[in-house]
Write a protein that holds these residues in place. Structure first.
Motif, PDB file in Angstrom:
ATOM      1  N   THR A   1      53.814  -3.522 -48.462  1.00 19.42           N
ATOM      2  CA  THR A   1      52.736  -4.411 -48.041  1.00 19.42           C
ATOM      3  C   THR A   1      52.310  -4.127 -46.610  1.00 19.42           C
ATOM      4  N   THR A   2      53.038  -3.231 -45.925  1.00 20.38           N
ATOM      5  CA  THR A   2      52.759  -2.916 -44.525  1.00 20.38           C
ATOM      6  C   THR A   2      52.782  -1.409 -44.321  1.00 20.38           C
TER       7      THR A   2
ATOM      8  N   VAL B   1      51.889 -10.144 -53.662  1.00 14.48           N
ATOM      9  CA  VAL B   1      52.255  -9.818 -52.283  1.00 14.48           C
ATOM     10  C   VAL B   1      51.367  -8.724 -51.690  1.00 14.48           C
ATOM     11  N   GLY B   2      50.400  -8.248 -52.465  1.00 19.41           N
ATOM     12  CA  GLY B   2      49.458  -7.261 -51.944  1.00 19.41           C
ATOM     13  C   GLY B   2      49.805  -5.829 -52.243  1.00 19.41           C
TER      14      GLY B   2
ATOM     15  N   ALA C   1      62.027 -10.095 -58.410  1.00 19.14           N
ATOM     16  CA  ALA C   1      61.461 -10.999 -59.413  1.00 19.14           C
ATOM     17  C   ALA C   1      61.204 -10.257 -60.720  1.00 19.14           C
ATOM     18  N   LEU C   2      60.812  -8.991 -60.638  1.00 19.33           N
ATOM     19  CA  LEU C   2      60.619  -8.189 -61.842  1.00 19.33           C
ATOM     20  C   LEU C   2      61.946  -7.966 -62.561  1.00 19.33           C
TER      21      LEU C   2
ATOM     22  N   ASP D   1      59.481  -2.296 -48.349  1.00 23.00           N
ATOM     23  CA  ASP D   1      59.471  -3.326 -47.317  1.00 23.00           C
ATOM     24  C   ASP D   1      59.933  -4.644 -47.934  1.00 23.00           C
ATOM     25  N   ASP D   2      60.144  -5.653 -47.102  1.00 24.44           N
ATOM     26  CA  ASP D   2      60.781  -6.888 -47.576  1.00 24.44           C
ATOM     27  C   ASP D   2      59.971  -7.568 -48.673  1.00 24.44           C
ATOM     28  N   GLU D   3      58.656  -7.662 -48.500  1.00 26.34           N
ATOM     29  CA  GLU D   3      57.837  -8.375 -49.470  1.00 26.34           C
ATOM     30  C   GLU D   3      57.813  -7.661 -50.815  1.00 26.34           C
ATOM     31  N   SER D   4      57.667  -6.355 -50.783  1.00 26.33           N
ATOM     32  CA  SER D   4      57.646  -5.621 -52.051  1.00 26.33           C
ATOM     33  C   SER D   4      59.011  -5.655 -52.724  1.00 26.33           C
TER      34      SER D   4
END
Length: 249
Positions: free
Chosen positions: A82-83, A115-116, A43-44, A34-37
């Protein structure tokens, strides 16, 4: 059972085929879906880690699993989200290929936790249960990759709840808490796959003696010598367990 454990940016269909002669299951990924992950995965990458970042992650999952449809090893796919809806979509894809959908509640990188994702899910058991239930509803075999030594988490209790939510497999990174595998195995009807430091007979048998149903090999999963040793150890344990000690070499 012997599995090859996912390695971000490395564990793809080609990697799975290379280990197929020795293992029963190859868990590809992890893949941020998903977008957040995916933002966290970028970033990693920016700080030098390998990550799978295809333009369309679900299409990537489909291609990778399709590439293993005729392989002599069962495939799995470790995913981060995250979803819940992308988890459901990835699980449906896995169900179509008789593959295992593995929910990542394991990674501890700051970017993912922020981001959870990853081990953050172990502290949010209700959300993780929703992920498991959604994946299970698709008919996929569902695994959850977890880790020990997460502060404030009662892992056996979590394992019990995940099994009740529909998890078929708990993939436990034992860290330096190997005996906790026994507590997890006793707490759930789900199968338990133990991970961390599995290299040979001694390390495989330690986890199997604690009640694990199988073990997985992570970083040395591309080393045929290690895989041969562990595969022989798992086979020998099974013969020993079923009363065939005389067959051991």
């Amino acid at each position: 059972m012997l599995a090859l454990a996912s390695l971000s940016g490395v564990a793809d269909a080609e990697w799975a085929r290379a280990g197929a002669a020795h293992a029963d299951l190859a868990v590809l990924g992890g893949v941020a879906i998903d977008d957040e992950s995916r933002d966290a995965a970028r970033a990693l990458v920016d700080r030098g880690r390998d990550e799978f970042l295809p333009n369309d992650p679900l299409a990537f999952v489909e291609r990778q699993l399709s590439a293993l449809d005729d392989a002599p090893i069962r495939a799995g796919m470790n995913v981060r989200s995250t979803t819940v809806e992308p988890i459901r979509d990835a699980a449906a894809c896995c169900a179509d290929h008789d593959a295992v959908l593995e929910i990542n509640a394991h990674c501890r990188q700051d970017e993912l936790r922020a981001v959870g994702c990853g081990e953050t899910l172990l502290r949010d058991t209700a959300r993780l249960e929703r992920y498991v239930a959604a994946a299970s509803e698709t008919g996929a075999t569902v695994s959850v990759k977890v880790r020990t030594e997460v502060s404030g988490v009662d892992l056996p209790e979590t394992a019990c709840r995940l099994g009740e939510a529909g998890a078929d497999l708990l993939h436990v990174d034992a860290m330096d808490s190997e005996p906790l595998v026994a507590d997890v195995a006793a707490a759930t009807d789900a199968a338990v796959l133990a991970n961390n430091g599995v290299r040979d007979r001694a390390t495989a048998w330690e986890y199997l003696a604690y009640g694990a149903d199988g073990v997985s090999v992570g970083r040395p999963s591309d080393d045929p010598a290690v895989l041969r040793r562990v595969a022989r150890a798992v086979d020998d344990w099974e013969r020993r367990r079923t009363g065939g000690e005389g067959a051991l070499g």
